[in-house]
Structure formats: C-alpha cells, structure tokens
Design a protein around this motif. Structure first.
Motif, PDB file in Angstrom:
ATOM      1  N   SER A   7       7.974  27.154  48.287  1.00 34.57           N
ATOM      2  CA  SER A   7       7.713  27.118  47.006  1.00 34.57           C
ATOM      3  C   SER A   7       5.650  27.471  47.358  1.00 34.57           C
ATOM      4  CB  SER A   7       7.637  27.303  45.390  1.00 34.57           C
ATOM      5  OG  SER A   7       6.886  24.995  45.814  1.00 34.57           O
ATOM      6  N   VAL A   8       4.696  28.265  46.359  1.00 35.87           N
ATOM      7  CA  VAL A   8       3.522  27.712  46.927  1.00 35.87           C
ATOM      8  C   VAL A   8       2.715  27.623  44.978  1.00 35.87           C
ATOM      9  CG1 VAL A   8       3.303  30.600  46.768  1.00 35.87           C
ATOM     10  CG2 VAL A   8       1.402  29.121  48.095  1.00 35.87           C
ATOM     11  N   ALA A   9       1.320  27.065  45.593  1.00 33.99           N
ATOM     12  CA  ALA A   9       0.586  26.970  44.275  1.00 33.99           C
ATOM     13  C   ALA A   9      -0.665  27.084  44.822  1.00 33.99           C
ATOM     14  CB  ALA A   9       0.960  25.470  43.926  1.00 33.99           C
ATOM     15  N   VAL A  10      -1.269  28.162  43.432  1.00 35.36           N
ATOM     16  CA  VAL A  10      -2.735  28.085  43.415  1.00 35.36           C
ATOM     17  C   VAL A  10      -3.491  28.149  42.477  1.00 35.36           C
ATOM     18  CG1 VAL A  10      -4.019  30.609  43.670  1.00 35.36           C
ATOM     19  CG2 VAL A  10      -1.707  30.515  44.602  1.00 35.36           C
ATOM     20  N   ILE A  11      -4.564  27.128  42.719  1.00 37.55           N
ATOM     21  CA  ILE A  11      -5.269  26.908  41.882  1.00 37.55           C
ATOM     22  C   ILE A  11      -7.025  27.581  42.011  1.00 37.55           C
ATOM     23  CG2 ILE A  11      -6.213  24.504  41.663  1.00 37.55           C
ATOM     24  CD1 ILE A  11      -4.253  23.239  43.353  1.00 37.55           C
ATOM     25  N   LEU A  55      -1.420  36.903  44.357  1.00 39.76           N
ATOM     26  CA  LEU A  55      -1.290  36.139  44.304  1.00 39.76           C
ATOM     27  C   LEU A  55      -2.332  35.293  43.850  1.00 39.76           C
ATOM     28  CD1 LEU A  55       0.778  33.590  44.756  1.00 39.76           C
ATOM     29  CD2 LEU A  55       0.144  32.879  47.602  1.00 39.76           C
ATOM     30  N   LEU A  56      -3.666  35.771  44.382  1.00 38.88           N
ATOM     31  CA  LEU A  56      -5.034  34.972  43.355  1.00 38.88           C
ATOM     32  C   LEU A  56      -5.707  35.945  42.979  1.00 38.88           C
ATOM     33  CD1 LEU A  56      -6.307  34.945  46.978  1.00 38.88           C
ATOM     34  CD2 LEU A  56      -4.943  33.240  45.928  1.00 38.88           C
ATOM     35  N   THR A  57      -4.476  36.471  41.896  1.00 35.89           N
ATOM     36  CA  THR A  57      -5.278  36.802  40.496  1.00 35.89           C
ATOM     37  C   THR A  57      -4.891  35.894  39.788  1.00 35.89           C
ATOM     38  OG1 THR A  57      -3.536  38.289  40.070  1.00 35.89           O
ATOM     39  CG2 THR A  57      -4.732  39.534  41.311  1.00 35.89           C
ATOM     40  N   SER A 102      -1.745  34.943  37.834  1.00 39.99           N
ATOM     41  CA  SER A 102      -0.655  34.237  38.360  1.00 39.99           C
ATOM     42  C   SER A 102      -0.139  32.910  37.585  1.00 39.99           C
ATOM     43  CB  SER A 102      -0.361  34.421  39.236  1.00 39.99           C
ATOM     44  OG  SER A 102      -1.182  36.053  40.111  1.00 39.99           O
ATOM     45  N   PRO A 103       1.259  33.076  37.948  1.00 39.74           N
ATOM     46  CA  PRO A 103       1.750  31.094  37.501  1.00 39.74           C
ATOM     47  C   PRO A 103       1.062  30.047  38.574  1.00 39.74           C
ATOM     48  CG  PRO A 103       3.308  32.507  38.495  1.00 39.74           C
ATOM     49  CD  PRO A 103       2.282  33.479  38.761  1.00 39.74           C
ATOM     50  N   SER A 127       7.633  33.086  38.808  1.00 39.90           N
ATOM     51  CA  SER A 127       7.593  31.880  38.374  1.00 39.90           C
ATOM     52  C   SER A 127       9.018  30.879  38.726  1.00 39.90           C
ATOM     53  CB  SER A 127       7.645  31.997  37.391  1.00 39.90           C
ATOM     54  OG  SER A 127       6.785  32.504  36.444  1.00 39.90           O
ATOM     55  N   ALA A 128       8.348  29.999  39.674  1.00 37.11           N
ATOM     56  CA  ALA A 128       9.801  29.523  39.830  1.00 37.11           C
ATOM     57  C   ALA A 128      10.705  29.584  39.293  1.00 37.11           C
ATOM     58  CB  ALA A 128       9.320  27.979  40.930  1.00 37.11           C
ATOM     59  N   PRO A 129      11.724  29.655  39.015  1.00 40.16           N
ATOM     60  CA  PRO A 129      12.774  29.209  38.219  1.00 40.16           C
ATOM     61  C   PRO A 129      12.766  27.701  38.040  1.00 40.16           C
ATOM     62  CG  PRO A 129      13.566  29.713  40.362  1.00 40.16           C
ATOM     63  CD  PRO A 129      12.314  29.497  40.790  1.00 40.16           C
ATOM     64  N   LYS A 130      14.759  27.544  36.788  1.00 40.35           N
ATOM     65  CA  LYS A 130      13.936  26.503  36.184  1.00 40.35           C
ATOM     66  C   LYS A 130      15.049  26.186  36.198  1.00 40.35           C
ATOM     67  CE  LYS A 130      10.046  26.054  33.388  1.00 40.35           C
ATOM     68  NZ  LYS A 130       9.654  24.943  33.390  1.00 40.35           N
ATOM     69  N   THR A 131      16.181  26.622  37.560  1.00 40.12           N
ATOM     70  CA  THR A 131      17.350  26.123  37.850  1.00 40.12           C
ATOM     71  C   THR A 131      17.378  24.545  38.952  1.00 40.12           C
ATOM     72  OG1 THR A 131      17.222  27.265  40.049  1.00 40.12           O
ATOM     73  CG2 THR A 131      17.990  28.500  37.915  1.00 40.12           C
ATOM     74  N   LYS A 132      18.446  23.636  39.002  1.00 33.97           N
ATOM     75  CA  LYS A 132      18.157  22.424  39.649  1.00 33.97           C
ATOM     76  C   LYS A 132      18.766  23.005  40.887  1.00 33.97           C
ATOM     77  CE  LYS A 132      18.195  20.146  34.508  1.00 33.97           C
ATOM     78  NZ  LYS A 132      19.062  19.409  33.976  1.00 33.97           N
ATOM     79  N   SER A 133      18.653  21.590  41.674  1.00 40.46           N
ATOM     80  CA  SER A 133      19.797  22.149  42.915  1.00 40.46           C
ATOM     81  C   SER A 133      20.574  21.091  42.756  1.00 40.46           C
ATOM     82  CB  SER A 133      18.313  20.921  43.887  1.00 40.46           C
ATOM     83  OG  SER A 133      18.345  19.910  43.915  1.00 40.46           O
ATOM     84  N   LYS A 134      21.711  21.469  43.091  1.00 40.18           N
ATOM     85  CA  LYS A 134      22.693  20.699  44.013  1.00 40.18           C
ATOM     86  C   LYS A 134      22.643  19.384  43.580  1.00 40.18           C
ATOM     87  CE  LYS A 134      25.356  24.028  46.080  1.00 40.18           C
ATOM     88  NZ  LYS A 134      25.932  24.786  47.480  1.00 40.18           N
ATOM     89  N   ALA A 135      21.725  18.403  44.498  1.00 36.89           N
ATOM     90  CA  ALA A 135      21.642  16.943  43.906  1.00 36.89           C
ATOM     91  C   ALA A 135      21.210  16.344  43.242  1.00 36.89           C
ATOM     92  CB  ALA A 135      20.377  16.846  45.513  1.00 36.89           C
ATOM     93  N   SER A 136      20.390  18.007  42.206  1.00 34.86           N
ATOM     94  CA  SER A 136      19.568  16.863  40.620  1.00 34.86           C
ATOM     95  C   SER A 136      20.987  17.231  40.006  1.00 34.86           C
ATOM     96  CB  SER A 136      18.553  17.793  40.512  1.00 34.86           C
ATOM     97  OG  SER A 136      17.234  17.998  41.166  1.00 34.86           O
ATOM     98  N   THR A 137      21.956  18.294  39.857  1.00 38.09           N
ATOM     99  CA  THR A 137      23.195  18.336  38.849  1.00 38.09           C
ATOM    100  C   THR A 137      23.896  17.293  38.659  1.00 38.09           C
ATOM    101  OG1 THR A 137      22.202  20.448  39.099  1.00 38.09           O
ATOM    102  CG2 THR A 137      24.590  19.727  38.378  1.00 38.09           C
ATOM    103  N   ARG A 138      24.008  16.602  40.232  1.00 42.38           N
ATOM    104  CA  ARG A 138      24.483  16.033  40.306  1.00 42.38           C
ATOM    105  C   ARG A 138      24.268  14.086  40.286  1.00 42.38           C
ATOM    106  NH1 ARG A 138      25.792  18.729  46.320  1.00 42.38           N
ATOM    107  NH2 ARG A 138      24.613  16.905  46.670  1.00 42.38           N
TER     108      ARG A 138
END
Length: 189
Positions: free
Chosen positions: A46-50, A84-86, A89-90, A135-146
């Motif tokens: 992922s990437v973040a733009v401030i 991405l810089l406009t 953008s999320p 937008s980054a999906p709100k899905t959880k990793s396998k580790a988070s789910t376990r």
C-alpha cells in the motif's frame, strides 16, 4: 516539480504538517496515519499520500521503515502530476504487487547509497504515474482472522489461550501480534 527521496525509521508519534506532498511506501512494518479527513493503515502493498499543508499524526509499528517521497508541486506542474496526487484521492491506496516491489527496491537502493537518491527519484516519479488511486480493501489477513477466531474462543471452555499461543497459531511473532493490536487492527467498527 521538486522531488526528494529518503528512507526513515519511525519509532514514535508525531503530529505535524509539510509544505509539500508526502508519499509514504512501507518497506517494513506498518503505520497508522490520521489526518482531518480520516485515518488508514499502510503496510506492504500500500501507499499513503499526505497532501500539502495537511496536519497529520502517525503511530508506527516497532519495526516501521518507510521510503518517503517528498514532492513540491508548482502551478506549472498541475497537468504533469501523477493522478495519485490529485485532491480527492484516498489517504491509503493499494498497489499492484509488482509495482510495490519496484518501490521497495528503490527504497533498498536509497538506503544503501543515499547519494543515488536523486537518480532514483526520477524512477520513483515514473512509478507514481502508474499507481491508480483505490481505497485499500477492508479485508483481513489470514493471520488477523485466525487471531480473532482464537480471541473469540477465550472463555468459551475451549481451553486457556494466551497471547503467545494466539500469535503462534496465527503464524506471526508475538511482537508482530502486539504491533497489530497497537495499530488498532482488531477494533470493532
């Protein structure tokens, strides 16, 4: 357009702003970033733009290391700026895995030889044009789910479980488990 690349290790919070756009690529660890418009977590892929002048705060994981791209945009750069810089953008966007690996390699090179950062900056700018804001999906990793499944089993007669056992069952280290908790991965929304 002025561009500057550097790698940084983050160990504590920091509420501040910049007079330029800041783009953050996680090389290791994760970071929760908060701005007036909301918050998000960046980690691998992922990437973040401030945006310029945007006050922001962050909470890094213990092992947080980022490739930081500072961009000073001039009015004449508006048409050449990456999408991405406009505005609009999320804060956090997912990246294609192959593109994230390229930025990760740029970070490794900048970290190995800071004198080559300006050469790498042109490659980074080209790469920024390839990122499509999503937008980054709100899905959880396998580790988070376990981990959540194990946490839900606590107190249900399924036996005693401790943090160490939950982390081991999830396939992560105990320190990574604590970092995920500290970053708010397990909050109910």
């Amino acid at each position: 357009m002025d561009i500057n690349l550097k790698t940084r290790q983050y160990h504590s919070r920091g509420y501040h702003y910049h007079d330029h756009v800041q783009v953050l690529f996680p090389l290791r660890g994760a970071m929760k970033i908060s701005i007036d418009a909301g918050s998000g977590v960046i980690a691998g892929g992922s990437v973040a733009v401030i945006p310029t002048g945007c006050y922001h705060d962050f909470v890094p994981s213990a092992d947080c290391s980022l490739l930081v791209v500072d961009l000073k945009l001039h009015e004449s750069d508006a048409e050449q700026a990456p999408v991405l810089l406009t505005r609009g953008s999320p804060l956090v966007s997912r990246m294609e895995p192959w593109l994230w690996r390229i930025f990760r390699q740029i970070g490794i090179e900048v970290n190995a030889d800071g004198h080559r950062a300006q050469d790498a900056a042109m490659l980074a700018l080209t790469g920024l044009h390839l990122i499509r804001p999503a937008s980054a999906p709100k899905t959880k990793s396998k580790a988070s789910t376990r981990i959540e499944r194990l946490a839900a089993d606590l107190g249900t007669g399924g036996g005693k479980t401790n943090i160490s056992a939950m982390a081991r069952e999830a396939g992560i280290s105990q320190s990574h488990f604590h970092a995920l908790v500290a970053l708010g991965f397990f909050k109910n929304e």
